[in-house]
Design an enzyme around this catalytic site. Structure first.
Site, PDB file in Angstrom:
ATOM      1  N   LYS A  89      -7.344  -0.555  20.072  1.00 32.80           N
ATOM      2  CA  LYS A  89      -7.897  -0.730  18.730  1.00 32.80           C
ATOM      3  C   LYS A  89      -7.367  -1.990  18.069  1.00 32.80           C
ATOM      4  O   LYS A  89      -8.135  -2.771  17.505  1.00 32.80           O
ATOM      5  CB  LYS A  89      -7.589   0.502  17.871  1.00 32.80           C
ATOM      6  CG  LYS A  89      -8.105   0.373  16.445  1.00 32.80           C
ATOM      7  CD  LYS A  89      -7.722   1.550  15.571  1.00 32.80           C
ATOM      8  CE  LYS A  89      -8.189   1.316  14.144  1.00 32.80           C
ATOM      9  NZ  LYS A  89      -7.824   2.401  13.224  1.00 32.80           N
ATOM     10  N   THR A 128       0.837  -1.194   0.000  1.00 33.16           N
ATOM     11  CA  THR A 128       0.000   0.000   0.000  1.00 33.16           C
ATOM     12  C   THR A 128       0.872   1.244   0.000  1.00 33.16           C
ATOM     13  O   THR A 128       2.007   1.217   0.484  1.00 33.16           O
ATOM     14  CB  THR A 128      -0.954   0.033   1.212  1.00 33.16           C
ATOM     15  OG1 THR A 128      -1.798   1.180   1.124  1.00 33.16           O
ATOM     16  CG2 THR A 128      -0.180   0.102   2.534  1.00 33.16           C
ATOM     17  N   ARG A 171      -8.857  -5.183  11.336  1.00 39.25           N
ATOM     18  CA  ARG A 171      -7.496  -5.328  10.805  1.00 39.25           C
ATOM     19  C   ARG A 171      -6.609  -6.092  11.789  1.00 39.25           C
ATOM     20  O   ARG A 171      -5.809  -6.938  11.394  1.00 39.25           O
ATOM     21  CB  ARG A 171      -6.910  -3.952  10.481  1.00 39.25           C
ATOM     22  CG  ARG A 171      -5.623  -4.018   9.674  1.00 39.25           C
ATOM     23  CD  ARG A 171      -5.283  -2.673   9.036  1.00 39.25           C
ATOM     24  NE  ARG A 171      -6.152  -2.408   7.893  1.00 39.25           N
ATOM     25  CZ  ARG A 171      -7.038  -1.398   7.834  1.00 39.25           C
ATOM     26  NH1 ARG A 171      -7.149  -0.546   8.834  1.00 39.25           N
ATOM     27  NH2 ARG A 171      -7.783  -1.237   6.764  1.00 39.25           N
ATOM     28  N   ASP A 225     -13.316   5.732  11.667  1.00 35.94           N
ATOM     29  CA  ASP A 225     -13.161   5.388  13.092  1.00 35.94           C
ATOM     30  C   ASP A 225     -13.953   6.296  14.042  1.00 35.94           C
ATOM     31  O   ASP A 225     -14.504   5.814  15.030  1.00 35.94           O
ATOM     32  CB  ASP A 225     -11.685   5.389  13.499  1.00 35.94           C
ATOM     33  CG  ASP A 225     -10.928   4.187  12.945  1.00 35.94           C
ATOM     34  OD1 ASP A 225     -11.562   3.292  12.359  1.00 35.94           O
ATOM     35  OD2 ASP A 225      -9.689   4.136  13.119  1.00 35.94           O
ATOM     36  N   LYS A 251      -1.087   5.801   6.632  1.00 30.19           N
ATOM     37  CA  LYS A 251      -1.755   5.479   7.895  1.00 30.19           C
ATOM     38  C   LYS A 251      -2.068   3.988   7.982  1.00 30.19           C
ATOM     39  O   LYS A 251      -1.848   3.357   9.009  1.00 30.19           O
ATOM     40  CB  LYS A 251      -3.025   6.310   8.057  1.00 30.19           C
ATOM     41  CG  LYS A 251      -2.745   7.775   8.338  1.00 30.19           C
ATOM     42  CD  LYS A 251      -4.010   8.551   8.610  1.00 30.19           C
ATOM     43  CE  LYS A 251      -3.696  10.003   8.960  1.00 30.19           C
ATOM     44  NZ  LYS A 251      -4.922  10.789   9.190  1.00 30.19           N
ATOM     45  N   ASP A 279      -8.114  -5.076   1.800  1.00 26.04           N
ATOM     46  CA  ASP A 279      -9.209  -4.240   1.339  1.00 26.04           C
ATOM     47  C   ASP A 279     -10.241  -4.292   2.450  1.00 26.04           C
ATOM     48  O   ASP A 279     -10.530  -5.368   2.987  1.00 26.04           O
ATOM     49  CB  ASP A 279      -9.791  -4.731   0.015  1.00 26.04           C
ATOM     50  CG  ASP A 279     -10.649  -3.666  -0.649  1.00 26.04           C
ATOM     51  OD1 ASP A 279     -10.281  -2.467  -0.570  1.00 26.04           O
ATOM     52  OD2 ASP A 279     -11.677  -4.011  -1.249  1.00 26.04           O
TER      53      ASP A 279
END
Length: 196
Positions: free
Chosen positions: A173, A4, A179, A152, A8, A68
């Protein structure tokens, strides 16, 4: 290699994986000059993740991992879903995307939602393995928190005591997020497979 150019997202994935595998040198597409970022033309999360991981593996000759992900809202028939990044227009800032969602959900009705994340892991020889996980929750009445990114600030995970994903610390998180869960599955696979 994390396939990617999104800093972030890459930072989050590198943080999660490097804690489990401190011996690995985790690179991103930014470390490979001229690395392409292919267009996400798939009609599913697995297809888009595989397009990115397979392109990166072919270009770099390295193990490549791409994800994704999307926000799925029951009352909006699963939207924005696969098109979360492009919802309301690709150039529309996320605060405005979130405002649009909150407007669509005004009034009484279900606010149930989930983040879904699919990861494709591609070997240097082009074999791809797919992993998928979700984080169940609901859409908040208003944005809250300064952490995280994307949607978020309006997502209330079921396991977060009424806080949004953006209200959580990074460690909190990563423990409950879509993720974090899917990368734990990738780690389990790599260890069981003997790759690491």
């Amino acid at each position: 290699m994390i396939a990617t150019h999104n800093r972030k997202k890459a930072g989050e994935m590198v943080t999660i994986l490097s804690r489990r595998f401190p011996q690995l040198e985790l690179l991103t597409l930014a470390d490979f000059e001229g690395a392409p970022e292919p267009e996400e033309t798939g009609s599913t999360y697995p297809e888009n993740a595989a397009i990115k991981s397979e392109s990166a593996a072919a270009f770099t000759g390295e193990w490549s991992l791409a994800d994704d992900a999307g926000l799925e809202i029951d009352r909006l028939d699963g939207a924005p879903g696969l098109y979360s990044k492009r919802f309301g227009g690709e150039d529309l800032p996320f605060p405005e995307k979130m405002a649009k969602i909150l407007s669509l959900l005004a009034g009484e009705g279900s606010r149930r939602a989930r983040f879904r994340c699919c990861v494709a892991l591609t070997s240097p020889t082009g074999e791809t393995k797919i992993f998928e996980a979700t984080c169940e929750g609901a859409i908040a009445q208003a944005p809250s928190g300064g952490g995280g990114f994307g949607y978020d600030p309006i997502f209330l995970p079921d396991d977060a005591d009424g806080r949004t994903m953006a209200d959580l610390t990074a460690d909190e998180k990563h423990r409950i997020s879509h993720r974090g869960k899917v990368l734990a599955m990738v780690g389990d696979y790599l260890e069981a497979d003997g790759t690491l």
